[in-house]
Scaffold this motif. Structure first.
Motif, PDB file in Angstrom:
ATOM      1  N   ILE A  17       0.848  -1.206   0.000  1.00  0.00           N
ATOM      2  CA  ILE A  17       0.000   0.000   0.000  1.00  0.00           C
ATOM      3  C   ILE A  17       0.881   1.253   0.000  1.00  0.00           C
ATOM      4  O   ILE A  17       0.582   2.234  -0.703  1.00  0.00           O
ATOM      5  N   ILE A  19       3.828   1.474  -1.325  1.00  0.00           N
ATOM      6  CA  ILE A  19       4.333   1.602  -2.710  1.00  0.00           C
ATOM      7  C   ILE A  19       3.242   2.253  -3.581  1.00  0.00           C
ATOM      8  O   ILE A  19       3.513   3.141  -4.390  1.00  0.00           O
ATOM      9  N   GLY A  20       1.996   1.798  -3.376  1.00  0.00           N
ATOM     10  CA  GLY A  20       0.875   2.356  -4.136  1.00  0.00           C
ATOM     11  C   GLY A  20       0.717   3.841  -3.892  1.00  0.00           C
ATOM     12  O   GLY A  20       0.527   4.626  -4.826  1.00  0.00           O
ATOM     13  N   ILE A  21       0.832   4.239  -2.618  1.00  0.00           N
ATOM     14  CA  ILE A  21       0.690   5.672  -2.287  1.00  0.00           C
ATOM     15  C   ILE A  21       1.830   6.478  -2.920  1.00  0.00           C
ATOM     16  O   ILE A  21       1.607   7.569  -3.456  1.00  0.00           O
ATOM     17  N   LEU A  23       3.505   5.704  -5.669  1.00  0.00           N
ATOM     18  CA  LEU A  23       3.231   5.793  -7.111  1.00  0.00           C
ATOM     19  C   LEU A  23       2.116   6.802  -7.388  1.00  0.00           C
ATOM     20  O   LEU A  23       2.170   7.572  -8.341  1.00  0.00           O
ATOM     21  N   LEU A  24       1.108   6.795  -6.514  1.00  0.00           N
ATOM     22  CA  LEU A  24      -0.026   7.703  -6.666  1.00  0.00           C
ATOM     23  C   LEU A  24       0.428   9.157  -6.586  1.00  0.00           C
ATOM     24  O   LEU A  24       0.050   9.992  -7.411  1.00  0.00           O
TER      25      LEU A  24
END
Lengths: 284, 168
Positions: A17, A19-21, A23-24
Motif C-alpha cells: 500500500i 508503494i501504491g501511495i 506511485l499515486l
C-alpha cells in the motif's frame, strides 16, 4: 505460527500500500510518464496481437449475406442523397467564400488534418470511460487533441505515451464540452454522467429546443474546434421555476463500439489562463 | 518463487484480456467482470501465502497501466481486497462455500469502495449521491459467480505448484 504469518502478511500489505501511495503521489505530480511509457512499450504489442486474435471471434463477427444486400441498398441510397447534398453544399461554400472575401472576413474553416488510429483496448475499470489507441507521441499525437469518428466527437487525448494514447470519452463524468444547439443557436455545456449518458445543462430558458435537434461543439473556451457534431437531443426538461433548461443527449458516435478513430492534429487548444485577470493587491 | 513466476505469466495476460476482450462480452454493459480482481482474490483464498499478496501488486500495476486513473489506485484497492481473502484463506474452513461467497462479496465491495474513495481524493468528480449502485451489484454478482467457478481449478493449481517432493 498463525500469528506470525498474519503479522508478516499485514506488514507486506502495508508495504505494498505504501508503494501504491508513492506511485499515486508521483503520478499525481506527472513524474511517472517515463515509467508508464516503459510499461506501455511492453503492453501495447501484446494488446495489439491479442486484439487482432479476438476481434474476428467476438468483436467483428462476419455479417450474413442477406444483411449485406440490405446494407448495400441502404448505403447506395445514402450515397445518392449525399452526392446531391454535396453539390448543394459546394455551391454554398463557394457563395460563402465569395461573401467572406467581400467582407474581408477571416472565416473559421472546419477543414482539419487527421490521423487515424485503431482502438486496441478499453479502460480496465468499467466505471471509467477511456479507450486506448495504437498511436502515440511518435505518431504526432499530443495531449488534449480532439478525437472524432465519421459520426462525431468521441473525446480528447488524455494521455500519450510513445506508442499508445488514452482517449477520455465524451460521456465520461470527467468531461464537460461547450456546445451549441444547431437549430436554436443556444449555447450550453454538455456533461458526461457516471451512467455514461450525456446531459446538456445551462441552456437559456427562452431557447426553443426539441428532441432530435443536433448538438455541435461551440468552440467556446478554445479547448475544441467549433462545429463538430456531438449528439442529438433525446428529451428536454424545462420548468418555469428553473434558471436553465436541461436536456438528455444521445451521442452520434456509438461510444460502446468504437473501432477506428481520427485525431485532429492541427488544432491547438487555446490557453485562456493569461486572459483571466488576477486581482491587483491594494498596496500597489 | 514459483508463485511469483506464475503471477508474472498470468496476470499481464488477464489484464490485457480485461482491457481488450471483456468490454465486448459484458452483455450490453450490464455485467462487467473484473477478471484480475477475481483471480487475485481466488488465488489468495486458495493459497494464502505472503507471496500471493504480491499478485495484488502486480495486478494493480497492470490495471493501472491500462487505465486512465492515476497510477497506484488499483494497487492499493487490490491489496486491501486481497488481504481479506488472504486472511480468510488461512482459516481451516476456507473451503466452505459460504466463506467463498462472503470473501467474493466483501473483497469486491471493498475494492470498489477504496477505488472510488481514491478517485475522489485524486480529484475525480465522483458523484457519491448518484453512484451506479446497480452496476456495482451486478459486478459483485458476476465476480462472485466466476470466482466460485474458477476456485477449484485455482486450488488445484495452488496445490500443484506448492507440492514438494519428500526424500525417504
Amino acid at each position: 505460527m498463525y500469528r506470525n504469518k498474519l503479522q508478516t502478511n499485514v506488514i507486506l500489505s502495508a508495504t505494498i500500500i505504501a508503494i501504491g501511495i508513492l506511485l499515486l503521489s508521483l503520478s499525481y505530480s506527472q513524474s511517472l510518464s517515463k515509467f508508464k511509457g516503459a510499461i506501455s512499450r511492453i503492453m501495447t504489442p501484446l494488446q495489439v496481437n491479442i486484439y487482432s486474435l479476438v476481434e474476428p471471434l467476438f468483436i467483428n463477427q462476419p455479417i450474413a449475406p442477406e444483411e449485406l444486400v440490405n446494407l448495400n441498398a441502404t448505403l447506395t441510397a445514402e450515397t445518392a442523397l449525399l452526392r446531391s447534398e454535396n453539390i448543394r453544399l459546394s455551391e454554398a461554400v463557394y457563395e460563402r467564400d465569395m461573401l467572406a472575401a467581400l467582407l474581408n472576413y477571416t472565416k473559421l474553416d472546419n477543414v482539419h488534418t487527421y490521423i487515424s488510429a485503431n482502438v486496441i483496448g478499453k479502460d480496465t475499470s468499467s466505471f471509467l470511460q477511456y479507450v486506448i489507441i495504437d498511436i502515440g507521441t511518435t505518431g504526432g499525437v499530443q495531449r488534449d487533441m480532439p478525437v472524432v469518428t465519421d459520426a462525431g466527437l468521441v473525446g480528447i487525448i488524455n494521455e500519450a505515451t510513445p506508442r499508445a494514447s488514452k482517449v477520455l470519452l465524451v460521456n465520461s463524468d470527467q468531461m464537460a464540452v461547450n456546445v451549441r444547439i444547431q437549430n436554436s443557436r443556444a449555447d450550453g455545456v454538455l456533461f458526461g454522467q457516471a451512467s455514461k449518458d450525456l446531459r446538456l445543462r445551462y441552456i437559456a430558458l427562452d431557447a426553443t429546443i426539441s428532441a432530435g435537434d443536433l448538438v455541435v461543439t461551440s468552440g467556446l473556451g478554445g479547448s475544441l474546434p467549433a462545429n463538430i457534431p456531438v449528439g442529438a437531443i433525446a428529451s428536454v426538461r424545462s420548468r418555469a421555476y428553473d434558471v436553465f433548461q436541461e436536456a438528455e443527449v444521445l451521442p452520434l458516435a456509438n461510444l460502446d463500439k468504437i473501432e477506428i478513430v481520427m485525431i485532429i492534429t492541427d488544432f491547438t487548444a487555446t490557453e485562456l489562463n493569461p486572459l483571466i485577470s488576477t486581482p491587483v493587491p491594494d498596496d500597489l | 518463487m514459483r508463485n511469483i513466476i506464475l503471477g508474472l505469466l498470468v496476470i499481464p495476460l488477464l489484464a490485457i484480456f480485461q482491457s481488450t476482450l471483456l468490454p465486448y462480452l459484458n452483455f450490453h454493459g450490464k455485467f462487467n467482470l473484473d477478471l484480475v480482481l477475481v483471480l487475485v482474490l481466488s488465488w489468495n483464498l486458495a493459497y494464502p501465502d505472503s507471496e500471493s499478496l504480491l499478485w495484488a501488486l502486480l495486478g494493480g500495476l497492470m490495471l493501472d497501466a491500462l487505465s486512465g486513473a492515476h497510477m497506484g489506485i488499483n494497487i492499493i484497492s487490490l491489496t486491501v481486497a486481497s488481504l481479506i481473502a488472504n486472511l480468510a484463506g488461512a482459516r481451516v474452513w476456507s473451503t466452505h462455500i459460504i466463506l467463498r461467497i462472503s470473501v467474493g462479496i466483501a473483497g469486491t465491495t471493498i475494492y470498489y469502495l477504496v477505488y472510488f474513495l481514491l478517485l475522489t481524493i485524486t480529484g475525480w468528480r465522483t458523484d457519491w449521491a448518484n453512484l451506479p449502485i446497480e452496476n456495482f451489484v451486478r459486478s459483485i454478482i458476476i465476480n462472485v459467480f466466476v470466482m466460485i467457478l474458477i476456485l477449484p481449478s485455482v486450488r488445484w493449481l495452488a496445490v500443484k505448484i506448492t507440492q514438494r517432493t519428500i526424500d525417504i
